[in-house]
Structures are given as structure tokens and as C-alpha cells.
Design a protein around this motif. Structure first.
Motif, PDB file in Angstrom:
ATOM      1  N   GLY A 154       0.568  -1.243   0.031  1.00 49.71           N
ATOM      2  CA  GLY A 154      -0.101  -0.026  -0.018  1.00 49.71           C
ATOM      3  C   GLY A 154       0.821   1.209  -0.008  1.00 49.71           C
ATOM      4  O   GLY A 154       0.220   2.394   0.155  1.00 49.71           O
ATOM      5  N   SER A 155       2.253   1.117  -0.069  1.00 51.49           N
ATOM      6  CA  SER A 155       2.834   2.303  -0.082  1.00 51.49           C
ATOM      7  C   SER A 155       2.880   3.161  -1.277  1.00 51.49           C
ATOM      8  O   SER A 155       3.131   4.450  -1.545  1.00 51.49           O
ATOM      9  CB  SER A 155       4.420   1.987   0.356  1.00 51.49           C
ATOM     10  N   ASN A 157       0.022   4.070  -4.840  1.00 51.28           N
ATOM     11  CA  ASN A 157      -1.136   3.854  -5.522  1.00 51.28           C
ATOM     12  C   ASN A 157      -2.183   3.353  -4.130  1.00 51.28           C
ATOM     13  O   ASN A 157      -3.107   2.659  -4.290  1.00 51.28           O
ATOM     14  CB  ASN A 157      -1.211   2.750  -6.297  1.00 51.28           C
ATOM     15  N   ARG A 158      -2.022   4.214  -2.978  1.00 51.07           N
ATOM     16  CA  ARG A 158      -2.827   3.658  -1.845  1.00 51.07           C
ATOM     17  C   ARG A 158      -4.258   3.958  -1.906  1.00 51.07           C
ATOM     18  O   ARG A 158      -5.177   3.060  -1.783  1.00 51.07           O
ATOM     19  CB  ARG A 158      -2.151   4.478  -0.389  1.00 51.07           C
ATOM     20  N   ALA A 162      -7.267   0.877  -2.358  1.00 51.82           N
ATOM     21  CA  ALA A 162      -8.454   0.915  -1.583  1.00 51.82           C
ATOM     22  C   ALA A 162      -9.925   0.860  -2.291  1.00 51.82           C
ATOM     23  O   ALA A 162     -10.566   0.138  -2.069  1.00 51.82           O
ATOM     24  CB  ALA A 162      -8.609   2.339  -0.841  1.00 51.82           C
ATOM     25  N   ASP A 222      -0.105  -5.626  -4.303  1.00 51.85           N
ATOM     26  CA  ASP A 222      -0.689  -4.845  -3.146  1.00 51.85           C
ATOM     27  C   ASP A 222      -2.263  -5.229  -3.298  1.00 51.85           C
ATOM     28  O   ASP A 222      -2.790  -5.454  -2.285  1.00 51.85           O
ATOM     29  CB  ASP A 222      -0.666  -3.566  -3.207  1.00 51.85           C
ATOM     30  N   VAL A 226      -4.056  -7.078  -0.171  1.00 46.31           N
ATOM     31  CA  VAL A 226      -5.238  -6.392   0.518  1.00 46.31           C
ATOM     32  C   VAL A 226      -6.526  -7.148   0.543  1.00 46.31           C
ATOM     33  O   VAL A 226      -7.256  -7.282   1.470  1.00 46.31           O
ATOM     34  CB  VAL A 226      -5.284  -4.710   0.205  1.00 46.31           C
TER      35      VAL A 226
END
Length: 243
Positions: A154-155, A157-158, A162, A222, A226
Motif C-alpha cells: 500500500g505504499s 497507489n494507496r 483501496a 498490493d 489487501v
């Protein structure tokens, strides 16, 4: 109705994500990987066990797997192939790219062999079986190595990650539920099964495709991490509400 529900659920995600991604100036390959991250469910590694041991019917996972292997993945890989080679997408270009795509060829061969009930000789079947046995461990090892590099989850294109998680774990199963319950009028068990299949996390195939073409691999990595973590409470919640 399972195949129609799976296909329409994917389309519902694409019509939301693609315009938003293009509006933000994302490249064609980024849009393809993002679309897969938001809608390509882990139907094989998680879907089949859940369908068999929880839902009591493996056929719940089959529409998702067939849609992804025979239609969705070949189309996405053809678009990625065209983007890497710098060619513009067209019906002929997509068809030619699909013919050259080993995933498309393997999927079609597998379906034909199954439909025709062909038993391959051992000299052919054994090497294929060995390669198939390496597929899952190989994908898991590659993904595990990727977690060590490229920064924390997630560092980058956070916000987009989401949004992809919401599309995959909330929007997609919500559409599947509405279609199964109200559009197709299915029974409660069928509605539960199709909704659960739509709520599965992003498949690791997406990371394999992204690394193969060297496009948006971190986004795929990511999104898988997630959605896999968040899918646990989502699936438990669906079980509590619909089972």
C-alpha cells in the motif's frame, strides 16, 4: 444462471473502474491490470475448496473459473500483449494475439479434451501433470519474493488500491447478490453461493500476468494482499447474513 451472474458482476466492476482510471490518465496496461485486480476472483485456490467443503457443491466455482480462463484472461492478456508491442487494439489484432497466447491455447485444449473425453498417453500426460503440480507453488513463491521488494504493501497507489478493494469485496458481491436474488429469482442457497464466489479476493494469476508483461506489478501485488486479508471478515459476514 451462475455463468451469467459471474459475467455481469465482472462487467459491473469494469464499467465503474475503467472510466475512472482513464479519467486519471492511467495507461492501457495499467487499466488492464487494475481491472483484473478489481474483478478477477481466486476461484481455483479458494473458490473450489469453499464450494466443496462449505457450500457442498463444486459447481458454484465452475462458472467463475470458466469465465476467467476462457474469456477474461485471454482478452486481458491479448490487450497486454498489444500494449507491450505498441500495436493498436482491433478485432484482428486481438484474435491474432489470442492465438499466440499460451494461456488461451492451453485453456481451449483443456476444454476440448474434457468435452471429447480424451485420455492422453502417459508420455504426454505425465510431463503436463508435473508442470501443473508446479503451478501453484511457483506462483506462491514468486508472490512471496515480490513481497520483499517494492516497498511496503500500500505504499504506492494507496487510494487506487483501496478503491479496487471496495470494488472487489463490496461492489462485485453486491451486484452478484442483486442479480441472483432479484433478476434471476434463485433460491437462498444459490444466492449465498454466487455471492460468496463474487466476494473472493483477487487471484494471484493477476500478479503472474503483470510480472510476465512487466506492467503494474506492484498494483497487482498490493491488491492481492489487501483483498485477501479483508476477504476473511467479508466472507464471515456473508455467511452470517445469508447462510
Amino acid at each position: 444462471m451462475g455463468f451469467a451472474t459471474a459475467a455481469l458482476s465482472v462487467l459491473a466492476v469494469l464499467v465503474v473502474y475503467i472510466p475512472l482510471a482513464r479519467r486519471r490518465g492511467r495507461s492501457r496496461s495499467h487499466v488492464v491490470i487494475g481491472a483484473l485486480s478489481a474483478s478477477y476472483a481466486n476461484g481455483g485456490y479458494l473458490g473450489l475448496p469453499i464450494a466443496v467443503y462449505v457450500l457442498g457443491d463444486a459447481t458454484f466455482a465452475l462458472p467463475v473459473m470458466l469465465l476467467q480462463l476462457l474469456v477474461y484472461a485471454p482478452l486481458a492478456l491479448s490487450l497486454l500483449d498489444l500494449d507491450v508491442s505498441g500495436r493498436q487494439p482491433s478485432a484482428i489484432a486481438l484474435a491474432l494475439a489470442g492465438v499466440r497466447n499460451p494461456v488461451s491455447i492451453a485453456a481451449m485444449c483443456g476444454v476440448l479434451l474434457s468435452v471429447l473425453d480424451v485420455d492422453l498417453p502417459d508420455v504426454v500426460a505425465e510431463p503436463i501433470s508435473l508442470l501443473g503440480g508446479m503451478a501453484v507453488p511457483g506462483a506462491l513463491l514468486a508472490y512471496g519474493v515480490a513481497l520483499r521488494f517494492g516497498g511496503a504493501i500500500g505504499s504506492a497507489n494507496r487510494g487506487e488500491i483501496a478503491a479496487l478493494a471496495v470494488l472487489k469485496l463490496v461492489w462485485m458481491p453486491a451486484v452478484a447478490y442483486l442479480l441472483a436474488r432479484f433478476a434471476f429469482g434463485l433460491g437462498s442457497h444459490e444466492v449465498f453461493g454466487l455471492t460468496v464466489m463474487a466476494a473472493l479476493p483477487t487471484a494471484q494469476n493477476v500478479f503472474v500476468y503483470a510480472t510476465r508483461f512487466e506492467r503494474s506489478a506492484l498494483l497487482a501485488r498490493d491488491s492481492i494482499a489487501v483483498t485477501t486479508a479483508l476477504s476473511v471478515p467479508v466472507l464471515f459476514g456473508l455467511a452470517a447474513l445469508l447462510a
